[in-house]
Scaffold this motif. Structure first.
Motif, PDB file in Angstrom:
ATOM      1  N   THR A  84       7.529 -32.205 -32.482  1.00  0.00           N
ATOM      2  CA  THR A  84       7.235 -32.024 -31.057  1.00  0.00           C
ATOM      3  C   THR A  84       7.429 -30.584 -30.590  1.00  0.00           C
ATOM      4  O   THR A  84       7.056 -30.252 -29.473  1.00  0.00           O
ATOM      5  N   ASP A  85       7.988 -29.733 -31.422  1.00  0.00           N
ATOM      6  CA  ASP A  85       8.244 -28.347 -31.050  1.00  0.00           C
ATOM      7  C   ASP A  85       7.088 -27.461 -31.527  1.00  0.00           C
ATOM      8  O   ASP A  85       6.744 -27.471 -32.712  1.00  0.00           O
ATOM      9  N   ALA A  86       6.520 -26.681 -30.619  1.00  0.00           N
ATOM     10  CA  ALA A  86       5.374 -25.842 -30.955  1.00  0.00           C
ATOM     11  C   ALA A  86       5.738 -24.754 -31.964  1.00  0.00           C
ATOM     12  O   ALA A  86       4.920 -24.397 -32.815  1.00  0.00           O
ATOM     13  N   GLY A  87       6.948 -24.235 -31.905  1.00  0.00           N
ATOM     14  CA  GLY A  87       7.372 -23.193 -32.836  1.00  0.00           C
ATOM     15  C   GLY A  87       7.441 -23.695 -34.267  1.00  0.00           C
ATOM     16  O   GLY A  87       6.904 -23.067 -35.187  1.00  0.00           O
ATOM     17  N   PHE A  88       8.102 -24.826 -34.471  1.00  0.00           N
ATOM     18  CA  PHE A  88       8.179 -25.417 -35.812  1.00  0.00           C
ATOM     19  C   PHE A  88       6.780 -25.771 -36.315  1.00  0.00           C
ATOM     20  O   PHE A  88       6.420 -25.467 -37.449  1.00  0.00           O
ATOM     21  N   ALA A  89       5.995 -26.429 -35.465  1.00  0.00           N
ATOM     22  CA  ALA A  89       4.660 -26.872 -35.871  1.00  0.00           C
ATOM     23  C   ALA A  89       3.765 -25.686 -36.218  1.00  0.00           C
ATOM     24  O   ALA A  89       3.030 -25.724 -37.207  1.00  0.00           O
ATOM     25  N   GLY A  90       3.832 -24.637 -35.431  1.00  0.00           N
ATOM     26  CA  GLY A  90       3.009 -23.454 -35.677  1.00  0.00           C
ATOM     27  C   GLY A  90       3.348 -22.785 -37.000  1.00  0.00           C
ATOM     28  O   GLY A  90       2.458 -22.407 -37.767  1.00  0.00           O
ATOM     29  N   ARG A  91       4.643 -22.640 -37.275  1.00  0.00           N
ATOM     30  CA  ARG A  91       5.068 -21.996 -38.526  1.00  0.00           C
ATOM     31  C   ARG A  91       4.696 -22.865 -39.732  1.00  0.00           C
ATOM     32  O   ARG A  91       4.235 -22.337 -40.753  1.00  0.00           O
ATOM     33  N   ILE A  92       4.854 -24.172 -39.630  1.00  0.00           N
ATOM     34  CA  ILE A  92       4.479 -25.072 -40.723  1.00  0.00           C
ATOM     35  C   ILE A  92       2.978 -24.989 -40.967  1.00  0.00           C
ATOM     36  O   ILE A  92       2.517 -24.932 -42.109  1.00  0.00           O
ATOM     37  N   ASP A  93       2.198 -24.936 -39.899  1.00  0.00           N
ATOM     38  CA  ASP A  93       0.745 -24.840 -40.023  1.00  0.00           C
ATOM     39  C   ASP A  93       0.350 -23.524 -40.699  1.00  0.00           C
ATOM     40  O   ASP A  93      -0.541 -23.494 -41.539  1.00  0.00           O
ATOM     41  N   GLU A  94       1.023 -22.418 -40.346  1.00  0.00           N
ATOM     42  CA  GLU A  94       0.762 -21.126 -40.994  1.00  0.00           C
ATOM     43  C   GLU A  94       1.043 -21.194 -42.491  1.00  0.00           C
ATOM     44  O   GLU A  94       0.244 -20.721 -43.297  1.00  0.00           O
ATOM     45  N   LEU A  95       2.190 -21.765 -42.847  1.00  0.00           N
ATOM     46  CA  LEU A  95       2.552 -21.868 -44.264  1.00  0.00           C
ATOM     47  C   LEU A  95       1.589 -22.763 -45.023  1.00  0.00           C
ATOM     48  O   LEU A  95       1.261 -22.497 -46.178  1.00  0.00           O
ATOM     49  N   ARG A  96       1.137 -23.806 -44.361  1.00  0.00           N
ATOM     50  CA  ARG A  96       0.197 -24.737 -44.999  1.00  0.00           C
ATOM     51  C   ARG A  96      -1.126 -24.034 -45.294  1.00  0.00           C
ATOM     52  O   ARG A  96      -1.722 -24.232 -46.343  1.00  0.00           O
ATOM     53  N   LYS A  97      -1.585 -23.198 -44.397  1.00  0.00           N
ATOM     54  CA  LYS A  97      -2.862 -22.497 -44.586  1.00  0.00           C
ATOM     55  C   LYS A  97      -2.748 -21.385 -45.630  1.00  0.00           C
ATOM     56  O   LYS A  97      -3.742 -21.018 -46.239  1.00  0.00           O
ATOM     57  N   ASP A  98      -1.541 -20.863 -45.838  1.00  0.00           N
ATOM     58  CA  ASP A  98      -1.331 -19.789 -46.816  1.00  0.00           C
ATOM     59  C   ASP A  98      -1.342 -20.269 -48.256  1.00  0.00           C
ATOM     60  O   ASP A  98      -1.548 -19.497 -49.175  1.00  0.00           O
ATOM     61  N   ARG A  99      -1.081 -21.556 -48.476  1.00  0.00           N
ATOM     62  CA  ARG A  99      -0.969 -22.023 -49.869  1.00  0.00           C
ATOM     63  C   ARG A  99      -2.269 -22.296 -50.510  1.00  0.00           C
ATOM     64  O   ARG A  99      -3.309 -22.289 -50.090  1.00  0.00           O
TER      65      ARG A  99
END
Length: 99
Positions: A84-99
């Motif tokens: 539910t937190d935009a900060g956590f979700a945003g960082r996870i999404d960034e890491l997911r796209k980098d792999r």
């Protein structure tokens, strides 16, 4: 194989109380509180379809993890959660796209 940083961020989000699971999952998506949905590969077909349909309708990104990786997030029995937190979700999404 999922980046260990994603698992660590999900563990931090759970510890910080920034996740919803169980009966509150679908309402959190519908109310606009969900920023990222995370599913285990062992999630049942009906549950998975229900969650994916809601996420598509409300534009919530979805991350599917192998069952073993998902089990590392928490020692609780669960198959899906939303961040539910935009900060956590945003960082996870960034890491997911980098792999």
């Amino acid at each position: 194989m999922t980046d260990n940083r994603i698992i660590s961020l999900l563990q931090l989000a759970m510890a910080a109380g920034k996740t919803v699971r169980g009966d509150g999952l679908i309402p959190a998506i519908c109310r606009g509180k969900a920023r990222l949905a995370v599913l285990s590969s062992e999630t049942g077909n009906n549950t998975k379809k229900k969650i994916l349909d809601k996420c598509r309708t409300y534009s919530v990104p979805v991350l599917e993890l192998d069952a073993g990786e998902f089990d590392r997030i928490s020692n609780r029995a669960m198959k899906a959660l939303v961040v539910t937190d935009a900060g956590f979700a945003g960082r996870i999404d960034e890491l997911r796209k980098d792999r």
